[in-house]
Design a protein around this motif. Structure first.
Motif, mmCIF file in Angstrom:
data_model
loop_
_atom_site.group_PDB
_atom_site.id
_atom_site.type_symbol
_atom_site.label_atom_id
_atom_site.label_comp_id
_atom_site.label_asym_id
_atom_site.label_seq_id
_atom_site.Cartn_x
_atom_site.Cartn_y
_atom_site.Cartn_z
ATOM 1 N N LYS A 188 -20.505 109.157 -54.788
ATOM 2 C CA LYS A 188 -21.324 110.166 -54.103
ATOM 3 C C LYS A 188 -21.905 109.640 -52.776
ATOM 4 C CE LYS A 188 -22.783 112.384 -58.412
ATOM 5 N NZ LYS A 188 -23.954 112.738 -59.282
ATOM 6 N N THR A 189 -22.028 108.323 -52.668
ATOM 7 C CA THR A 189 -22.673 107.749 -51.491
ATOM 8 C C THR A 189 -21.708 107.535 -50.336
ATOM 9 O OG1 THR A 189 -24.257 106.612 -52.934
ATOM 10 C CG2 THR A 189 -24.076 105.819 -50.677
ATOM 11 N N ILE A 190 -20.491 107.127 -50.644
ATOM 12 C CA ILE A 190 -19.543 106.824 -49.571
ATOM 13 C C ILE A 190 -19.238 108.059 -48.714
ATOM 14 C CG2 ILE A 190 -17.176 106.104 -49.083
ATOM 15 C CD1 ILE A 190 -17.339 104.134 -51.312
ATOM 16 N N PRO A 191 -19.083 109.261 -49.273
ATOM 17 C CA PRO A 191 -18.875 110.431 -48.389
ATOM 18 C C PRO A 191 -20.038 110.674 -47.425
ATOM 19 C CG PRO A 191 -18.194 110.954 -50.623
ATOM 20 C CD PRO A 191 -18.862 109.627 -50.687
ATOM 21 N N ILE A 192 -21.249 110.329 -47.813
ATOM 22 C CA ILE A 192 -22.396 110.494 -46.908
ATOM 23 C C ILE A 192 -22.259 109.533 -45.722
ATOM 24 C CG2 ILE A 192 -24.896 110.342 -46.738
ATOM 25 C CD1 ILE A 192 -25.050 111.010 -49.703
ATOM 26 N N ILE A 193 -21.820 108.315 -46.012
ATOM 27 C CA ILE A 193 -21.584 107.370 -44.918
ATOM 28 C C ILE A 193 -20.468 107.870 -44.017
ATOM 29 C CG2 ILE A 193 -21.013 104.981 -44.345
ATOM 30 C CD1 ILE A 193 -22.095 104.093 -46.962
ATOM 31 N N GLN A 194 -19.458 108.442 -44.609
ATOM 32 C CA GLN A 194 -18.338 108.961 -43.808
ATOM 33 C C GLN A 194 -18.798 110.058 -42.858
ATOM 34 O OE1 GLN A 194 -15.453 110.119 -46.770
ATOM 35 N NE2 GLN A 194 -14.526 108.085 -46.871
ATOM 36 N N ASN A 195 -19.664 110.955 -43.333
ATOM 37 C CA ASN A 195 -20.149 112.029 -42.454
ATOM 38 C C ASN A 195 -20.966 111.465 -41.289
ATOM 39 O OD1 ASN A 195 -18.960 113.935 -44.143
ATOM 40 N ND2 ASN A 195 -20.830 114.204 -45.362
ATOM 41 N N GLN A 196 -21.808 110.484 -41.563
ATOM 42 C CA GLN A 196 -22.602 109.888 -40.488
ATOM 43 C C GLN A 196 -21.710 109.119 -39.519
ATOM 44 O OE1 GLN A 196 -26.000 107.686 -41.869
ATOM 45 N NE2 GLN A 196 -26.470 106.836 -39.857
ATOM 46 N N LYS B 202 -11.598 106.042 -64.443
ATOM 47 C CA LYS B 202 -10.890 107.143 -65.091
ATOM 48 C C LYS B 202 -9.995 107.850 -64.086
ATOM 49 C CE LYS B 202 -14.738 107.880 -68.278
ATOM 50 N NZ LYS B 202 -15.760 108.839 -68.776
ATOM 51 N N LYS B 203 -9.202 108.793 -64.593
ATOM 52 C CA LYS B 203 -8.239 109.461 -63.719
ATOM 53 C C LYS B 203 -8.932 110.266 -62.626
ATOM 54 C CE LYS B 203 -6.078 113.080 -65.230
ATOM 55 N NZ LYS B 203 -5.144 113.959 -66.004
ATOM 56 N N VAL B 204 -9.965 111.004 -62.980
ATOM 57 C CA VAL B 204 -10.669 111.810 -61.965
ATOM 58 C C VAL B 204 -11.333 110.906 -60.941
ATOM 59 C CG1 VAL B 204 -12.469 113.526 -61.627
ATOM 60 C CG2 VAL B 204 -11.014 113.637 -63.660
ATOM 61 N N GLN B 205 -11.934 109.824 -61.397
ATOM 62 C CA GLN B 205 -12.577 108.900 -60.482
ATOM 63 C C GLN B 205 -11.555 108.200 -59.584
ATOM 64 O OE1 GLN B 205 -14.677 106.373 -63.215
ATOM 65 N NE2 GLN B 205 -16.483 107.724 -63.317
ATOM 66 N N CYS B 206 -10.401 107.885 -60.140
ATOM 67 C CA CYS B 206 -9.352 107.262 -59.321
ATOM 68 C C CYS B 206 -8.871 108.214 -58.234
ATOM 69 C CB CYS B 206 -8.167 106.842 -60.206
ATOM 70 S SG CYS B 206 -8.482 105.403 -61.232
ATOM 71 N N LYS B 207 -8.805 109.475 -58.569
ATOM 72 C CA LYS B 207 -8.357 110.462 -57.578
ATOM 73 C C LYS B 207 -9.363 110.550 -56.426
ATOM 74 C CE LYS B 207 -6.612 115.190 -57.264
ATOM 75 N NZ LYS B 207 -6.341 116.448 -58.011
ATOM 76 N N GLU B 208 -10.637 110.589 -56.767
ATOM 77 C CA GLU B 208 -11.666 110.623 -55.721
ATOM 78 C C GLU B 208 -11.669 109.320 -54.914
ATOM 79 O OE1 GLU B 208 -15.446 111.460 -57.423
ATOM 80 O OE2 GLU B 208 -14.842 113.408 -58.260
ATOM 81 N N GLY B 209 -11.504 108.210 -55.608
ATOM 82 C CA GLY B 209 -11.490 106.922 -54.916
ATOM 83 C C GLY B 209 -10.312 106.793 -53.970
ATOM 84 N N ASP C 67 -8.772 109.248 -52.441
ATOM 85 C CA ASP C 67 -9.040 110.120 -51.288
ATOM 86 C C ASP C 67 -10.022 109.453 -50.317
ATOM 87 O OD1 ASP C 67 -8.826 112.801 -49.992
ATOM 88 O OD2 ASP C 67 -10.991 112.836 -50.448
ATOM 89 N N ILE C 68 -11.039 108.783 -50.868
ATOM 90 C CA ILE C 68 -12.016 108.076 -50.011
ATOM 91 C C ILE C 68 -11.326 106.959 -49.239
ATOM 92 C CG2 ILE C 68 -14.006 106.519 -50.081
ATOM 93 C CD1 ILE C 68 -15.112 108.227 -52.356
ATOM 94 N N TYR C 69 -10.445 106.216 -49.867
ATOM 95 C CA TYR C 69 -9.775 105.113 -49.179
ATOM 96 C C TYR C 69 -8.841 105.626 -48.091
ATOM 97 C CZ TYR C 69 -7.020 100.927 -48.355
ATOM 98 O OH TYR C 69 -6.376 99.855 -47.761
ATOM 99 N N LYS C 70 -8.154 106.735 -48.341
ATOM 100 C CA LYS C 70 -7.270 107.314 -47.318
ATOM 101 C C LYS C 70 -8.061 107.746 -46.079
ATOM 102 C CE LYS C 70 -3.565 108.977 -50.354
ATOM 103 N NZ LYS C 70 -2.843 110.177 -50.890
ATOM 104 N N ALA D 154 -0.003 100.594 -54.073
ATOM 105 C CA ALA D 154 -0.441 100.177 -55.405
ATOM 106 C C ALA D 154 -1.470 101.156 -55.958
ATOM 107 C CB ALA D 154 -1.016 98.768 -55.340
ATOM 108 N N LEU D 155 -2.350 101.665 -55.119
ATOM 109 C CA LEU D 155 -3.361 102.620 -55.579
ATOM 110 C C LEU D 155 -2.710 103.945 -55.990
ATOM 111 C CD1 LEU D 155 -6.187 102.032 -52.909
ATOM 112 C CD2 LEU D 155 -6.000 101.041 -55.193
ATOM 113 N N GLU D 156 -1.744 104.399 -55.212
ATOM 114 C CA GLU D 156 -1.065 105.662 -55.535
ATOM 115 C C GLU D 156 -0.250 105.539 -56.824
ATOM 116 O OE1 GLU D 156 1.181 106.421 -52.053
ATOM 117 O OE2 GLU D 156 -0.469 107.423 -50.967
ATOM 118 N N GLN D 157 0.400 104.416 -57.014
ATOM 119 C CA GLN D 157 1.181 104.221 -58.233
ATOM 120 C C GLN D 157 0.284 104.168 -59.473
ATOM 121 O OE1 GLN D 157 3.686 100.790 -57.829
ATOM 122 N NE2 GLN D 157 4.824 101.616 -56.055
#
Length: 555
Positions: free
Chosen positions: A166-174, A226-233, A235-238, A277-280
């Protein structure tokens, strides 16, 4: 337009009349001069944010009021001043900005008064958007990303995965709002936009350092999520990769405008194999077919990526620490300069106080410097300084043979104060001087100039208080043994009767007493007869003699 306008002077004068020093300083920092806000004004406003008796909302409202001006110079300098206080001021200022629903409503600002106003209005709109986003980020996470603790034990490295996502997207917006300032080296043509760019440059280093540490924490926990968290993670890395490229371009502009290369951190890109590696790993969690990869290969890829990102973070941290060290050295130099100035002022004041007691110089060649004066030492008897001979003890000796005391003046003085004038006769010398020095025309023992106790002792000895005869007139004889009883003609004697008469009121040293008219038996068996005993009479005589002596001295 250059220099302070008449409007600036009138506005500052209005705040001077109302007594608001902070508002007056805001006006001074945001004048129509095409230059950045002066450092002395910014330092004073920072000091105001640290004072508990300063109204922070009033200070912020003064800055918001200046942004409603039509001149791009005033508005831009108001934003720079606000940004400076957010970075270097007390956290109370940022907290108040974060508590407001709206800050700067400058999305449609345009200054049409000059050609330069069109260009600068664009950067004003972008700059205000970044400051709004900076305040919103503080409201969401309750801390400033540019001021958090960094390193292995830092805030972003120790944050749990749920909060991290939840915190990293806030940094991305700033970070997006900062990079959207989108300035080129050719646009940095005046001191105002240069000042804004320097503040954004420093924010970009600290903000990206926090962003980078959040990504490192995300990658270290990615294969355990988990799978949902990996998906969000994922997307954040991309989204992190293109922002890293934009930050690199922003730092190149800083190098072009003259910022020292040592103050610009180095960016190390993560290996491209990490993204695969992250996508796989995410595909394997979703049940899709993936290439066979061992845990050892994934660990090696992850370790390489984390190492490169950690080097980037260390580079940013070193730059930040270097900046802090430079700020500390600057502050120490300023304190040293202030200390030297203070010592110089004190020495000048001391020289002014010793001017009258220093010898007058006839010429610069023959002038000798006077010694420094110690205010806490006893006066010296050197040339040019005060002498103790002017003291009362070095007046002419009043007890020399030719001089006679003025008994009439002493009697008048005693009568006015309720004393018996007949006692003044004690001042009249009745015994010839037996001091061989006085008989031979010599002088009595001199008083000690620096010893008050000895001088007073000699003075009391000269007065001969309580001794009406000289020492040579007293002859001691050994009495023989006397028998109280026995003998042929001895008869007992009856005790004489004592009659106690009432005594009137007695005035002693300005106080009214009524002595007891009968003997009082104390608990110890002793008898006390009167308040004015022999001891008190002696004290009374001593006080009167001293008073009469000083009257004579004054006469």
């Amino acid at each position: 337009m250059s220099g302070q306008s008449l409007t600036d002077r009138i506005t500052a004068a209005q705040h001077s009349v109302t007594g608001s020093a902070a508002s007056r300083t805001v006006c001074k920092a945001t004048t129509h001069e095409i230059m950045g806000p002066k450092k002395k004004h910014l330092d004073y406003l920072i000091h105001c944010t640290n004072e508990m008796n300063v109204n922070i909302p009033q200070l912020a409202d003064s800055l918001f009021e200046r942004t409603t001006n039509n001149s791009w110079v005033v508005v831009f300098k108001s934003l720079i001043t606000t940004h400076h206080l957010m970075v270097y001021g007390n956290e109370r200022f940022v907290q108040y900005l974060a508590s407001r629903n709206t800050l700067f409503n400058l999305s449609n600002f345009l200054d049409k008064s000059a050609l330069q106003g069109y260009d600068m209005s664009t950067f004003i709109r972008r700059y205000s958007r970044y400051l709004n986003e900076k305040a919103v980020s503080y409201r969401q996470v309750a801390f400033d990303f540019t001021k958090v603790k960094r390193g292995v034990e830092g805030v972003m490295r120790t944050m749990n995965i749920e909060k991290l996502l939840k915190t990293i997207p806030i940094i991305q917006n700033q970070m997006d709002a900062l990079l959207d300032f989108n300035v080129n080296s050719s646009d940095l043509t005046n001191g105002i936009i240069n000042a804004a760019f320097m503040l954004l440059f420093k924010d970009s280093i600290r903000l990206f350092a926090a962003y980078n540490e959040g990504i490192i924490n995300l990658l270290e926990k990615y294969f355990d999520m988990k799978k949902v968290q990996c998906k969000e993670g994922l997307d954040i890395y991309k989204k992190f990769l293109p922002r890293m490229t934009r930050v690199s371009e922003f730092l190149k502009i800083a190098e072009q405008v003259g910022i020292d290369r040592g103050d610009i951190p180095d960016l190390s890109q993560a290996p491209s194999s990490l993204l695969d590696a992250l996508e796989q790993h995410l595909a394997s969690l979703e049940g899709k077919k993936v290439k066979d990869s061992t845990a050892a290969s994934r660990a090696s890829t992850l370790s390489s990526a984390v190492s490169s990102l950690a080097n980037t973070g260390m580079s940013f941290t070193r730059v930040d620490e270097r900046e802090k060290q430079a700020a500390l050295e600057e502050e120490q130099s300023r304190l040293k300069a202030l200390k030297e100035q203070r010592v110089k002022e004190l020495s000048q004041r001391l020289s002014f106080t010793t001017t009258d007691m220093s010898p007058v110089c006839s010429s610069s060649a023959s002038c000798s410097s006077a010694p420094a004066v110690d205010l806490f030492s006893t006066p010296s008897c050197s040339n040019g300084m005060l002498k103790v001979e002017s003291d009362l003890f070095y007046l002419q000796n009043p007890f020399q043979q030719p001089a006679q005391p003025n008994l009439s003046a002493a009697s008048d003085w005693a009568g006015e104060r309720g004393y018996d004038p007949s006692l003044c006769g004690i001042l009249k010398p009745t015994v010839a001087y037996s001091d061989p020095q006085l008989v031979s025309g010599g002088h009595p023992e001199k008083l000690v100039s620096d010893d008050l106790d000895s001088s007073l002792a000699n003075l009391v000895g000269n007065l001969e208080i309580g001794n009406t005869s000289t020492k040579n007139d007293i002859h001691w004889t050994q009495p023989g043994e006397k028998k109280m009883t026995g003998g042929l003609n001895w008869q007992p004697k009856a005790a004489p009767s004592t009659t106690w008469n009432p005594v009137s009121m007695v005035t002693l040293n300005g106080m009214l007493f009524q002595p007891s008219s009968f003997p009082v038996t104390t608990p110890t068996g002793l008898v006390g007869y009167s308040l004015v005993s022999v001891k008190y009479r002696e004290i009374f005589k001593m006080n009167f003699v001293l008073s009469s002596s000083f009257v004579y001295l004054v006469k």
